[in-house]
Write a protein that holds these residues in place. Structure first.
Motif, short mmCIF file in Angstrom:
data_model
loop_
_atom_site.label_atom_id
_atom_site.label_comp_id
_atom_site.label_asym_id
_atom_site.label_seq_id
_atom_site.Cartn_x
_atom_site.Cartn_y
_atom_site.Cartn_z
N ALA A 24 7.89 144.35 89.70
CA ALA A 24 7.51 144.34 88.27
C ALA A 24 6.98 142.96 87.87
CB ALA A 24 8.70 144.74 87.41
N THR A 27 3.50 142.52 89.32
CA THR A 27 2.52 143.32 88.59
C THR A 27 2.17 142.68 87.25
OG1 THR A 27 3.24 145.35 89.66
CG2 THR A 27 2.10 145.59 87.55
N LEU A 28 3.19 142.28 86.49
CA LEU A 28 2.91 141.66 85.19
C LEU A 28 2.15 140.34 85.38
CD1 LEU A 28 3.08 141.83 82.15
CD2 LEU A 28 5.30 140.67 82.27
N LEU A 31 -1.46 140.67 85.61
CA LEU A 31 -2.08 141.05 84.34
C LEU A 31 -2.16 139.91 83.33
CD1 LEU A 31 -0.34 144.51 83.97
CD2 LEU A 31 -2.73 144.10 84.60
N VAL A 102 6.98 148.00 82.85
CA VAL A 102 5.76 147.36 83.37
C VAL A 102 4.89 148.39 84.09
CG1 VAL A 102 4.87 145.63 85.00
CG2 VAL A 102 6.84 145.10 83.56
N PHE A 103 5.52 149.37 84.72
CA PHE A 103 4.78 150.40 85.46
C PHE A 103 4.46 151.62 84.60
CE2 PHE A 103 7.63 148.30 88.57
CZ PHE A 103 6.66 147.61 89.27
N THR A 106 2.51 150.12 80.72
CA THR A 106 1.85 148.82 80.91
C THR A 106 1.11 148.35 79.66
OG1 THR A 106 1.56 149.41 83.23
CG2 THR A 106 0.30 147.53 82.43
N ASN A 107 0.29 149.21 79.09
CA ASN A 107 -0.48 148.80 77.91
C ASN A 107 0.42 148.46 76.73
OD1 ASN A 107 -2.95 148.98 79.19
ND2 ASN A 107 -3.28 151.10 78.59
#
Length: 120
Positions: A24, A27-28, A31, A102-103, A106-107
């Motif tokens: 997580a 991934t963040l 972004l 986060v998965f 996400t938006n």
């Protein structure tokens, strides 16, 4: 005067956390790194006093914490509350998200973070 941010004594711990983060966090980070979110610079595993923050935006004094299972125990919730209150005393706002958010949302996570920015 003692340093408040990124104490040298926590350097190895911060490095370990950066190199062994959760999926997580990775991934963040993809972004929000490199000013991808509204041009804001974020740091990973930034320390304030003895607390190591998952992500920190210095211009907004905004901390982002991604919480896994241990945060939802009675002890974890108490420690997080104490930590968040201390950071708030230092003028730092803390946003907390569950790792799954986060998965799965996400938006919504990115929108919530951006909503905390003081100016466009």
């Amino acid at each position: 005067m003692e340093r408040t941010h990124n104490k040298k004594s926590l350097k190895e711990r911060r490095k370990h956390l950066r190199n062994n983060g959760t999926s997580a966090e990775a991934t963040l980070w993809r972004l929000i790194s490199n000013k991808k979110l509204a041009g804001r610079k974020f740091r990973r595993q930034h320390s304030v006093e003895n607390y190591i923050l998952d992500f920190y935006c210095p211009s907004e004094k905004l901390a982002i914490e991604l919480d896994g299972e241990r945060h939802f125990t009675e002890l974890g919730l108490m420690e997080d509350e104490k930590r968040d209150q201390r950071l708030l005393q230092l003028g730092i706002t803390v946003l907390r998200f569950e790792n799954d958010d986060v998965f799965k949302a996400t938006n919504a996570v990115l929108e919530k973070i951006a909503s905390q920015f003081n100016h466009p």
